[in-house]
Design an enzyme around this catalytic site. Structure first.
Site, mmCIF file in Angstrom:
data_model
loop_
_atom_site.group_PDB
_atom_site.id
_atom_site.type_symbol
_atom_site.label_atom_id
_atom_site.label_comp_id
_atom_site.label_asym_id
_atom_site.label_seq_id
_atom_site.Cartn_x
_atom_site.Cartn_y
_atom_site.Cartn_z
ATOM 1 N N SER A 91 0.857 -1.180 0.000
ATOM 2 C CA SER A 91 0.000 0.000 0.000
ATOM 3 C C SER A 91 0.892 1.228 0.000
ATOM 4 O O SER A 91 1.773 1.365 0.848
ATOM 5 C CB SER A 91 -0.900 0.025 1.235
ATOM 6 O OG SER A 91 -1.384 1.345 1.440
ATOM 7 N N SER A 93 0.025 4.599 0.430
ATOM 8 C CA SER A 93 -0.205 5.568 1.506
ATOM 9 C C SER A 93 0.291 5.006 2.835
ATOM 10 O O SER A 93 0.868 5.731 3.657
ATOM 11 C CB SER A 93 -1.682 5.951 1.582
ATOM 12 O OG SER A 93 -2.490 4.819 1.817
#
Lengths: 355, 336
Positions: A91, A93
């Protein structure tokens, strides 16, 4: 007050998207690689994920990361990513949050003006270049694992919508990418609920109808995520677009989404719409931005792939000492269908959103 | 890491409803009464509410408890309450959470197995009793709410999509429309909340169209804001399933202190519940609150009832909230 499990969590967001970082309280996690540690946590201690992310501590928009020792000697730290319905391989973020927390809390030393980090995500090594000034990470630029398209312009039959033409692309998670224009939708905060309902329907239909297997790691889940892509705008040599990623069980990513942006870069490159090095500015439904480009091309198994670079900024918003009262009836947390869309039960051995 | 502001909070849940109790980092809060303090805080420091309640630091269900020095000489502490959409002078689940947290962290000394905590709120002095176990845990809290009363009893309204529905309209801190959901063909199912929310809002709309609801002594309190669906218990002695839908369309995680007060007052007024007789509500999370009529009274010229509410709360985190002013999301955002 009585607690029998305590964990220390640094709360952080990257361009609006939550990425809590568990910095203490988790015992040694066995496994030769971070991917194996991820499997160990999923199979043996999923209650920890539920404690952090489910109510009453968490909410549907929360994510967390558990710092673990890396398996690869080149990495300075490993992290297992936790989300509402899965343990994703990667991921963007969350990686920005992990890098920012590691440097700003001094778990790893910060060197100004630039600190280079090599982190081990479940998807593999991720390098993060952090611009640093006065003790703050002002920009975290990560180079993701290669992203590639499994299928371009493939039809999916969606209940109530009929046939929708989509692309299936891996960017750290396996995505359906579909133009919002084709769905008759617009990306606007007031339309978030409608975007989520339709996005979930397309995602689940695609996951049921299209099976994909990552050529290098068959344990990486199939389709679990969707990019609702806005139209491209050209500003000089740059390409700009808005998007919203509908994260399971059905809520908008608050950021432009790192793996979603990686998948979008791979899709655009496969369609001949972007060149290596060309700047792609991706805007989220909240108006926050990631700055991205393709670093180079490569291949993954039989697929042509791109190496994506994504940059954004993360902010520490709190330090939580979380605890579990042994008499609390919610030992494993709870979810309710009003905000979580459905009640989230135990994780099955998830392979895709269809299961 | 940089902070321009730093707040210390205890995150607590009562029946699954999250309370965030701020015990350090707030500016000085002046005012001759607790109401003046709440209003003064709202006009001068509302950014603190947004920061602590909204994303990314909070979530839309978060209720924040601001602790202050009390005005009332007998109170241990002063408190007012704030949520995503504004300020509340009183909140039942927050009162249970605050009492539990103050006793379990030693901010109010334990005086025995029934330790009394007096909280000065804009709605008046609230007396809560913490039931303290030998290990110091507060197993439950009982507090006496402001009087509740019923304005509309067992009248029929026409609800689009549902036809004729028998409702009560009662006050327990907010105005509630109360309807038997089993007669609407709805099931008490945490997997399917949308039909419940839609029906609750339809019943509320129909009741607001049918009745001009006014508080007898508080002229600014008008109209029905909350809806309460219940199901008759399968067996006598079982708790009554309840779903409370708040004005935004969210489902209360807890069995709702003010909602239970409204229902107990209604049943007491009709002679269906005797003084001291318990009514236990159970929410979709499985949490239970128990209400008991304590004494008959009046509000203006309306017959009313003092109600005690009992429930349990648990501390889930001791947290520091940081605000870096350079963060564009320092004051939060709301995405629905």
């Amino acid at each position: 007050m009585r607690w029998n499990r305590t964990i220390t969590v640094v709360d952080c967001h990257a361009e609006g998207e939550s990425g809590q970082v568990v910095v203490g309280g988790v015992p040694y996690v066995p496994g030769g690689t971070v991917f194996e540690k991820r499997l160990h946590l999923q199979e043996n201690d999923d209650d920890l994920r539920r404690m952090i992310l489910f109510e009453p501590r968490g909410g549907v928009h929360h994510n967390a990361n558990i710092l673990v020792a890396p398996g690869d000697p080149r990495a300075q730290m490993g992290y297992v990513i936790l989300e509402s319905t899965e343990y994703p391989a990667m991921s963007g973020s969350n990686t920005m949050c992990v890098a920012t927390v590691l440097l700003e809390t001094g778990i790893l030393p910060m060197t100004e003006p630039v600190t280079e980090l090599t982190l081990e995500s479940p998807a593999g090594l991720i390098t993060v270049t952090c611009d640093c000034r006065d003790g703050k990470v002002t920009r975290a630029r990560l180079v993701n694992q290669p992203a590639f398209a499994y299928h371009l312009d493939i039809p999916v039959t969606v209940p109530d919508l009929g046939e929708v033409v989509v692309d299936i692309v891996y960017g750290g998670m396996t995505y359906v990418i579909v133009d919002v224009d084709k769905l008759g939708l617009e990306i606007h905060p007031a339309k978030a609920r409608e975007l989520c309902t339709i996005g979930e329907a397309v995602k689940v239909a695609a996951a049921r109808q299209i099976d994909v297997v990552h050529p290098e790691n068959p344990q990486i889940p199939g389709i679990t995520n969707i990019v609702l892509a806005g139209p491209l705008r050209h500003e000089g040599d740059e390409i700009h677009a808005q998007n919203t990623v509908v994260v399971s069980p059905g809520r908008c990513d608050r950021s432009p989404c790192g793996t979603g942006t990686s998948a979008r870069l791979a899709q655009l490159h496969a369609k001949g719409l972007i060149e290596v090095g060309q700047r792609f500015v991706h805007t989220s439904i909240t108006g926050s931005m990631f700055d991205s480009h393709i670093v180079s091309t490569t291949s993954v198994g039989p697929y042509d792939a791109v190496v994506p670079s994504i940059a954004g900024q993360a902010w520490i918003t709190g330090i939580y000492q979380m605890g579990m009262d042994p008499t609390d009836p919610f030992q494993r947390g709870f979810t309710l269908a009003d905000t979580w869309m459905r009640q989230i039960d135990d994780l099955p051995p998830v392979h895709s959103a269809a299961e | 890491m940089h902070a321009d502001h730093l707040f210390k909070v205890l995150d607590v849940h009562a029946g699954g409803a999250p309370s965030r109790i701020v015990y350090s980092g707030l500016p000085r809060i002046d005012g001759a009464t607790m109401m003046e303090r709440m209003q003064g805080f709202a006009s001068a420091h509302d950014w603190i509410r947004r920061t602590l309640v909204l994303e990314p630091r909070g979530k839309d269900m978060t209720s924040v408890v601001v602790l202050t020095e009390p005005v009332h000489p007998e109170a241990h502490v002063g408190a007012f309450f704030m949520e995503a959409h504004g300020y509340l002078p009183m909140c039942g689940s927050d009162t249970i959470a605050t009492t539990t947290a103050l006793v379990e962290t030693g901010q109010v000394p334990v005086t025995g197995p029934d330790t009394v905590v007096r909280i000065d709120t804009p709605a008046g002095l609230i007396e809560a009793t913490a039931h303290v176990e030998d290990d110091g845990r507060v197993s439950s809290v009982t507090f006496v709410n402001a009087p509740g009363f019923c304005l509309v009893s067992q009248e029929t309204v026409d609800v689009p999509g549902h036809g004729a529905v028998v409702v009560d309209v009662a006050y327990g801190g907010n105005f509630y429309v109360i309807a038997d959901a089993s007669r609407l063909g709805l099931s008490f199912d945490p997997l399917h909340t949308r039909p419940l929310v839609e029906a609750a809002q339809a019943v509320r709309g129909a009741a607001n169209a049918a009745f001009a609801i006014r508080h007898p002594t508080l002229p600014e309190v008008t109209g029905i804001t909350h809806a309460q669906l219940f199901w008759p218990p399968a067996r006598e002695g079982d708790p009554t399933p309840i779903v409370v839908v708040i004005p935004t369309g969210g489902v209360d995680r807890s069995p709702c202190g003010t909602g239970t007060t409204a229902k107990v007052s209604t049943l007491f007024g009709r002679g269906e519940l005797a003084l001291g007789q318990p009514l236990t509500h159970q929410s979709l999370t499985g949490a239970r609150f128990t209400g008991r009529p304590l004494e008959a009274t009046t509000v203006g010229d309306v017959p009313a009832c003092r109600v005690s509410i009992t429930g349990s709360a648990y501390i889930v985190a001791d947290s520091t909230i940081l605000v870096d002013r350079r963060d564009e999301m320092a004051e939060g955002f709301l995405l629905t």
